[in-house]
Write an enzyme that holds these catalytic residues in place. Structure first.
Site, short mmCIF file in Angstrom:
data_model
loop_
_atom_site.label_atom_id
_atom_site.label_comp_id
_atom_site.label_asym_id
_atom_site.label_seq_id
_atom_site.Cartn_x
_atom_site.Cartn_y
_atom_site.Cartn_z
N ASP A 93 90.25 46.27 65.48
CA ASP A 93 91.65 45.42 65.26
C ASP A 93 91.92 44.09 66.86
O ASP A 93 92.80 43.83 66.90
CB ASP A 93 92.65 45.80 64.94
CG ASP A 93 92.68 46.30 63.54
OD1 ASP A 93 91.94 46.03 62.75
OD2 ASP A 93 92.72 47.51 63.25
N LYS A 152 90.19 40.19 56.98
CA LYS A 152 91.35 40.80 57.14
C LYS A 152 92.58 40.24 56.84
O LYS A 152 93.40 39.74 55.98
CB LYS A 152 91.39 41.25 58.94
CG LYS A 152 90.46 41.80 59.53
CD LYS A 152 90.78 43.57 59.53
CE LYS A 152 89.63 44.43 59.56
NZ LYS A 152 89.46 45.95 59.27
C1 S3P Z 1 92.21 50.93 59.33
C2 S3P Z 1 91.35 50.38 59.31
C3 S3P Z 1 90.39 49.66 59.81
C4 S3P Z 1 91.59 48.69 60.13
C5 S3P Z 1 92.98 48.53 59.62
C6 S3P Z 1 93.67 49.98 60.16
C7 S3P Z 1 92.75 52.84 58.82
O1 S3P Z 1 90.90 48.72 58.22
O2 S3P Z 1 91.09 47.30 60.77
O3 S3P Z 1 93.71 47.69 60.46
O4 S3P Z 1 93.98 52.65 58.87
O5 S3P Z 1 92.04 53.04 57.95
P1 S3P Z 1 89.12 48.72 57.31
O6 S3P Z 1 88.56 50.15 56.33
O7 S3P Z 1 89.03 47.02 56.86
O8 S3P Z 1 87.83 48.84 58.66
#
Ligand code: S3P
Length: 438
Positions: free
Chosen positions: A324, A351
């Site tokens: 992120d 994203k």
């Molecule tokens: C998150 C996991 C990440 C991250 C998102 C929050 C979470 O995403 O980019 O902002 O709270 O589990 P991904 O699982 O798609 O990598």
């Protein structure tokens, strides 16, 4: 006041004359942990109290969904109280569950709702409508989940008919804490022991919080095992500050001349703290003092000063630990000496917006030397940046990247759709204003 923020209905003008940033802030609560605190509190029997909750739009969407399921949630500033008789007492919602811009809400709720006895429909905003859900729907269907949606369950709106689930042994095809968490949360209601295998370790807040709520879970070298049928019990969750929000001021503090920023209570869970490693590699003037290493989520006071930085390569298993933060790291790299290469980050394309395209397009408008690659970007620095009209693409992290960039631009940045920053950091501009030397 040296900073000028003018807000029209769609565009914010960001103009600063020789700014410097000095002082201390406490960044708001961690978004990932705030979501989970409410979800776990709703699943658990009894009362859960949460302190330091993030009042960002994404986490408010999670609260809204659980209220529609009949869970009692009281919000008093950043203190939240969740009172529940457990998952079996939830009500079938009369309305569609609206998850807004939040991927975490949508994907984790798919896992939770699949094993209930309820029929639910979930949808979100235009960005959510484009984000892939099969990565979660596929393993859940292997567990027996009944989920229907556009393009065979790839996109919202999604309809879930809760049913009995079977445990699975699942090898993760992508490094994603949302996928891992959805499977584990479905595993809570499944018959048998759910196993999740990770090649690259993603954020582990779900595993930590399951323990906090009294569940037994083993984690060994990327293999997570978790027996279904365990009853969670209400508890207290103290949400640390979000390192993904602190990241914007870590970068601002390093690239804006004559700056020193102190941030207290920053969550430094090792599965999230990749940006600290990158700043160290690049030679930043930074100190990290651990405050509380014993609690469920470790915290630290982080101090950053203006720094002379060198380019670096960011690749492999660090990527999930800073995924992120890549938009703001890209801006940082435009001010470092030499070349920064970011690879293995194709996940950026799915994203809130395609962050490879968005970052490269917007930083180019400011004059940065940056090129997109298939799985990341290449940035040569240092370059002097000049203001331009930028788009946030409705993506909070692109919006904040633009706002930090404006601090080092000679001419103003006009930022379209700056309001989206409230998704994760509603007090961002207040904190920036507090830090600006007047
Ligand atoms: C998150 C996991 C990440 C991250 C998102 C929050 C979470 O995403 O980019 O902002 O709270 O589990 P991904 O699982 O798609 O990598």
């Amino acid at each position: 006041m040296k900073g000028v923020f003018k807000l029209t209905s769609t565009t914010k003008v960001l103009e600063f004359k020789n700014p410097s940033l000095q002082g201390a802030i406490t960044v708001p609560g961690d978004k990932s942990i705030s979501h989970r605190a409410v979800m776990f509190g709703a699943i658990a029997k009894g009362q859960t109290t949460v302190s330091g909750f993030l009042l960002g739009e994404d986490c408010l969407s999670t609260i809204d969904c659980f209220r529609k399921l009949g869970v009692n949630i009281k919000v008093d500033g950043t203190n939240v109280t969740v009172t529940s008789d457990g998952i079996d007492e939830w009500q079938e919602p009369k309305e569609v569950l609206y998850t807004g811009n939040s991927g975490t809400t949508t994907r984790l709720m798919l896992g939770i709702l699949s094993g209930t006895s309820l029929h639910t429909i979930m949808t979100g905003d235009a960005s959510i409508g484009k984000r892939p859900m099969r990565r979660v729907v596929d393993p859940l269907r292997q567990m027996g989940a009944k989920i229907a949606g556009r393009d065979n369950g790839q996109f919202t709106p999604l309809a879930i008919q809760g049913t009995k689930l079977q445990a699975i042994d699942y090898s993760m095809p992508v490094a994603s804490a949302q996928v891992k968490s959805a499977v584990l949360l479905a595993g809570l209601r499944a018959e048998g022991t759910t196993i999740v295998r990770e090649k690259e370790i993603s954020r582990d807040h779900t595993e930590r919080m399951l323990r906090q709520f009294g569940a037994e879970i083993t984690v060994d070298d990327g293999v997570i095992s978790f027996k279904g049928g365990q009853q969670l019990l209400g508890t207290h969750v103290n949400v640390p500050g979000d390192i993904s929000s602190a990241a914007f001021f870590l970068v601002a503090g390093s690239i804006v001349p004559n700056s020193e920023i102190v941030m207290t209570n920053v969550g430094v869970n090792p599965t999230r703290a990749g940006i600290i490693e990158v700043l160290e590699q690049m030679g930043a003037n930074m100190s990290v003092k651990f405050e509380d290493e014993q609690s469920a989520e470790p915290t630290a006071t982080v101090t950053i000063q203006t720094s002379e930085l060198n380019g670096t390569t960011i690749e492999g298993d660090i990527i999930p630990r800073l995924i992120d933060e890549i938009p703001i790291i890209a801006l940082l790299a435009t001010q470092a000496n030499g070349t920064t290469v970011i690879r293995d980050a194709e996940e950026l394309k799915v994203k809130e917006t395609d962050r490879i395209t968005a970052v490269v397009t917007e930083l180019k408008k400011l004059g940065a030397d940056i090129e997109a690659t298939e799985d990341g970007m290449i940035i040569n620095g240092p370059t002097k940046l000049n203001g331009a009209r930028l788009k946030s693409y409705g993506d909070h992290r692109i919006g904040m990247m633009a706002a930090v960039a404006s601090l080092i631009c000679e001419t103003p940045i006009e930022l379209d759709d700056a309001e989206c920053i409230a998704v994760s950091y509603p007090t961002f501009f207040e904190h920036l204003n507090d830090l600006l030397v007047k």
